[in-house]
Design a protein around this motif. Structure first.
Motif, mmCIF file in Angstrom:
data_model
loop_
_atom_site.group_PDB
_atom_site.id
_atom_site.type_symbol
_atom_site.label_atom_id
_atom_site.label_comp_id
_atom_site.label_asym_id
_atom_site.label_seq_id
_atom_site.Cartn_x
_atom_site.Cartn_y
_atom_site.Cartn_z
ATOM 1 N N PHE A 127 -18.046 -35.692 36.355
ATOM 2 C CA PHE A 127 -19.188 -34.945 35.824
ATOM 3 C C PHE A 127 -19.048 -34.655 34.331
ATOM 4 O O PHE A 127 -19.652 -33.719 33.814
ATOM 5 C CB PHE A 127 -19.331 -33.614 36.576
ATOM 6 N N ILE A 128 -18.275 -35.477 33.616
ATOM 7 C CA ILE A 128 -17.917 -35.180 32.237
ATOM 8 C C ILE A 128 -19.131 -34.970 31.329
ATOM 9 O O ILE A 128 -19.088 -34.195 30.367
ATOM 10 C CB ILE A 128 -17.010 -36.307 31.673
ATOM 11 N N SER A 129 -20.254 -35.626 31.647
ATOM 12 C CA SER A 129 -21.438 -35.516 30.795
ATOM 13 C C SER A 129 -22.493 -34.558 31.345
ATOM 14 O O SER A 129 -23.546 -34.376 30.731
ATOM 15 C CB SER A 129 -22.072 -36.905 30.591
ATOM 16 N N ARG A 130 -22.198 -33.939 32.485
ATOM 17 C CA ARG A 130 -23.143 -32.956 33.037
ATOM 18 C C ARG A 130 -23.012 -31.630 32.311
ATOM 19 O O ARG A 130 -21.954 -31.279 31.794
ATOM 20 C CB ARG A 130 -22.867 -32.727 34.530
ATOM 21 N N ARG A 131 -24.116 -30.887 32.299
ATOM 22 C CA ARG A 131 -24.060 -29.557 31.715
ATOM 23 C C ARG A 131 -23.294 -28.611 32.642
ATOM 24 O O ARG A 131 -23.403 -28.695 33.867
ATOM 25 C CB ARG A 131 -25.464 -29.013 31.463
ATOM 26 N N GLY A 132 -22.549 -27.707 32.050
ATOM 27 C CA GLY A 132 -21.741 -26.786 32.836
ATOM 28 C C GLY A 132 -22.555 -25.960 33.802
ATOM 29 O O GLY A 132 -22.097 -25.640 34.907
ATOM 30 N N GLY A 133 -23.775 -25.619 33.403
ATOM 31 C CA GLY A 133 -24.625 -24.800 34.260
ATOM 32 C C GLY A 133 -25.110 -25.512 35.502
ATOM 33 O O GLY A 133 -25.627 -24.868 36.424
ATOM 34 N N ASP A 134 -24.955 -26.846 35.555
ATOM 35 C CA ASP A 134 -25.387 -27.613 36.726
ATOM 36 C C ASP A 134 -24.279 -27.770 37.769
ATOM 37 O O ASP A 134 -24.520 -28.342 38.838
ATOM 38 C CB ASP A 134 -25.864 -29.008 36.291
ATOM 39 N N LEU A 135 -23.081 -27.259 37.470
ATOM 40 C CA LEU A 135 -21.981 -27.361 38.415
ATOM 41 C C LEU A 135 -22.034 -26.216 39.421
ATOM 42 O O LEU A 135 -22.605 -25.162 39.164
ATOM 43 C CB LEU A 135 -20.637 -27.304 37.680
ATOM 44 N N SER A 136 -21.389 -26.420 40.574
ATOM 45 C CA SER A 136 -21.259 -25.347 41.555
ATOM 46 C C SER A 136 -20.282 -24.302 41.033
ATOM 47 O O SER A 136 -19.571 -24.513 40.038
ATOM 48 C CB SER A 136 -20.741 -25.906 42.876
ATOM 49 N N GLY A 137 -20.226 -23.170 41.715
ATOM 50 C CA GLY A 137 -19.314 -22.107 41.299
ATOM 51 C C GLY A 137 -17.869 -22.552 41.271
ATOM 52 O O GLY A 137 -17.119 -22.252 40.333
ATOM 53 N N GLY A 138 -17.455 -23.286 42.293
ATOM 54 C CA GLY A 138 -16.085 -23.771 42.341
ATOM 55 C C GLY A 138 -15.789 -24.781 41.250
ATOM 56 O O GLY A 138 -14.706 -24.774 40.657
ATOM 57 N N PRO A 161 -9.505 -15.815 40.453
ATOM 58 C CA PRO A 161 -10.081 -17.148 40.266
ATOM 59 C C PRO A 161 -10.727 -17.749 41.499
ATOM 60 O O PRO A 161 -11.497 -18.707 41.369
ATOM 61 C CB PRO A 161 -8.869 -17.984 39.833
ATOM 62 N N THR A 162 -10.432 -17.227 42.696
ATOM 63 C CA THR A 162 -11.046 -17.808 43.898
ATOM 64 C C THR A 162 -12.178 -16.948 44.447
ATOM 65 O O THR A 162 -12.752 -17.271 45.486
ATOM 66 C CB THR A 162 -9.990 -18.022 44.996
ATOM 67 N N GLU A 163 -12.535 -15.873 43.745
ATOM 68 C CA GLU A 163 -13.600 -14.991 44.233
ATOM 69 C C GLU A 163 -14.944 -15.730 44.237
ATOM 70 O O GLU A 163 -15.367 -16.322 43.236
ATOM 71 C CB GLU A 163 -13.712 -13.755 43.337
ATOM 72 N N GLY A 164 -15.618 -15.720 45.380
ATOM 73 C CA GLY A 164 -16.939 -16.317 45.489
ATOM 74 C C GLY A 164 -16.959 -17.828 45.449
ATOM 75 O O GLY A 164 -18.013 -18.425 45.239
ATOM 76 N N GLN A 166 -16.470 -21.633 47.105
ATOM 77 C CA GLN A 166 -16.593 -22.267 48.414
ATOM 78 C C GLN A 166 -15.195 -22.646 48.934
ATOM 79 O O GLN A 166 -14.337 -23.080 48.170
ATOM 80 C CB GLN A 166 -17.518 -23.491 48.361
ATOM 81 N N PRO A 167 -14.962 -22.458 50.244
ATOM 82 C CA PRO A 167 -13.608 -22.603 50.807
ATOM 83 C C PRO A 167 -12.949 -23.941 50.536
ATOM 84 O O PRO A 167 -11.727 -24.006 50.352
ATOM 85 C CB PRO A 167 -13.839 -22.395 52.312
ATOM 86 N N ASN A 168 -13.721 -25.021 50.473
ATOM 87 C CA ASN A 168 -13.100 -26.334 50.289
ATOM 88 C C ASN A 168 -12.508 -26.494 48.884
ATOM 89 O O ASN A 168 -11.673 -27.369 48.653
ATOM 90 C CB ASN A 168 -14.115 -27.454 50.554
ATOM 91 N N ILE A 169 -12.918 -25.650 47.940
ATOM 92 C CA ILE A 169 -12.388 -25.740 46.572
ATOM 93 C C ILE A 169 -11.304 -24.696 46.335
ATOM 94 O O ILE A 169 -10.456 -24.864 45.458
ATOM 95 C CB ILE A 169 -13.533 -25.613 45.541
ATOM 96 N N VAL A 170 -11.296 -23.620 47.120
ATOM 97 C CA VAL A 170 -10.290 -22.566 46.942
ATOM 98 C C VAL A 170 -8.877 -23.145 46.988
ATOM 99 O O VAL A 170 -8.040 -22.854 46.126
ATOM 100 C CB VAL A 170 -10.457 -21.455 48.005
ATOM 101 N N LYS A 171 -8.603 -23.987 47.979
ATOM 102 C CA LYS A 171 -7.254 -24.562 48.130
ATOM 103 C C LYS A 171 -6.894 -25.421 46.917
ATOM 104 O O LYS A 171 -5.748 -25.394 46.450
ATOM 105 C CB LYS A 171 -7.198 -25.394 49.411
ATOM 106 N N GLN A 172 -7.861 -26.180 46.388
ATOM 107 C CA GLN A 172 -7.596 -26.992 45.203
ATOM 108 C C GLN A 172 -7.193 -26.120 44.024
ATOM 109 O O GLN A 172 -6.263 -26.454 43.273
ATOM 110 C CB GLN A 172 -8.842 -27.797 44.825
ATOM 111 N N ILE A 173 -7.902 -25.000 43.848
ATOM 112 C CA ILE A 173 -7.621 -24.111 42.725
ATOM 113 C C ILE A 173 -6.260 -23.447 42.911
ATOM 114 O O ILE A 173 -5.456 -23.372 41.972
ATOM 115 C CB ILE A 173 -8.747 -23.074 42.575
#
Length: 233
Positions: A127-138, A161-164, A166-173
């Motif tokens: 997503f290198i060229s996407r705007r930051g505001g278009d990304l999900s919270g995670g 950093p994991t508040e709010g 999505q669970p599938n990204i919490v573990k990655q973080i």
């Protein structure tokens, strides 16, 4: 390598002291978790390290540097990176532009994005060229971490950093934070409500209550009875 040391630190909003006599010592490459119930001063402690409260008294040093005499940008240039609650990415900037912002806190003047950031968070390369505001919270949290790492810090400070997220990204973080500490030797100060993660990741912890340190110890001493007494609601 420098220790980050607070001694009898008081921090104020207006005339009211939110932190009262807080002391701690973070050795190079150490992982410290800051725990406590809501409203006890955890975020204020992180902001105090970065110079983002109205006033501080006491001692706060990074090696031989007196941080209380440094501005927030000067503290960043010393190698302290801060990821606040809410992440504070710039929505209209692309992922690339957001990450490049972090490089402006590098004292060596380099403006390159480290390749390992994309190995750690592959979605950011996609997503290198996407705007930051278009990304999900995670994804925005991953972006905020990457932006902080682009400044090549010595210490990474994270506020829940994991508040709010999505669970599938919490573990990655969580895995990324541990990897940064254990494989890259990055010092970490973490405010986190997830006690199992804090216990697994930390070398040491401290518990705040009403702006004071009421308990500190090694991760092995973060027992269920400690959690029951100081952290349950």
């Amino acid at each position: 390598m420098e220790n980050l040391t607070a001694t009898n630190l008081y921090s104020f909003y207006g005339k009211s002291p939110v932190l009262q006599g807080v002391s701690f010592d973070l050795k190079p490459g150490e992982f410290l978790s800051v725990l406590g119930r809501n409203g006890v001063g955890k975020t204020t402690l992180l902001k105090s390290i970065m110079g983002l409260t109205d006033r501080c008294e006491g001692d706060l040093k990074f090696g031989e540097t007196d941080l209380l005499k440094c501005s927030t940008p000067q503290r960043s240039l010393k190698g302290i990176a801060y990821i606040p609650q809410g992440r504070e990415i710039i929505p209209r900037f692309t992922v690339r532009e957001n990450i490049l912002m972090g490089t402006f806190a590098r004292p060596d003047g380099k403006r390159d994005i480290p390749d390992y950031l994309f190995d750690m968070f592959p979605i950011l390369r996609e997503f290198i060229s996407r705007r930051g505001g278009d990304l999900s919270g995670g994804q925005q949290q991953q972006l905020a971490i990457a932006r902080a790492l682009a400044m090549d810090p010595k210490i990474l400070i994270l506020d829940e950093p994991t508040e709010g997220i999505q669970p599938n990204i919490v573990k990655q973080i969580e895995d990324a934070i541990i990897q940064l500490n254990r494989e890259r030797g990055l010092g970490v100060i973490l405010v986190e409500q997830n006690v199992p993660f804090a216990r697994a990741a930390s070398d040491r912890f401290l518990v705040l209550d009403k702006g004071r340190v009421v308990l500190n110890g090694t991760s092995a001493e973060l027992t269920d009875s400690v959690v029951e007494e100081h952290l349950t609601f």
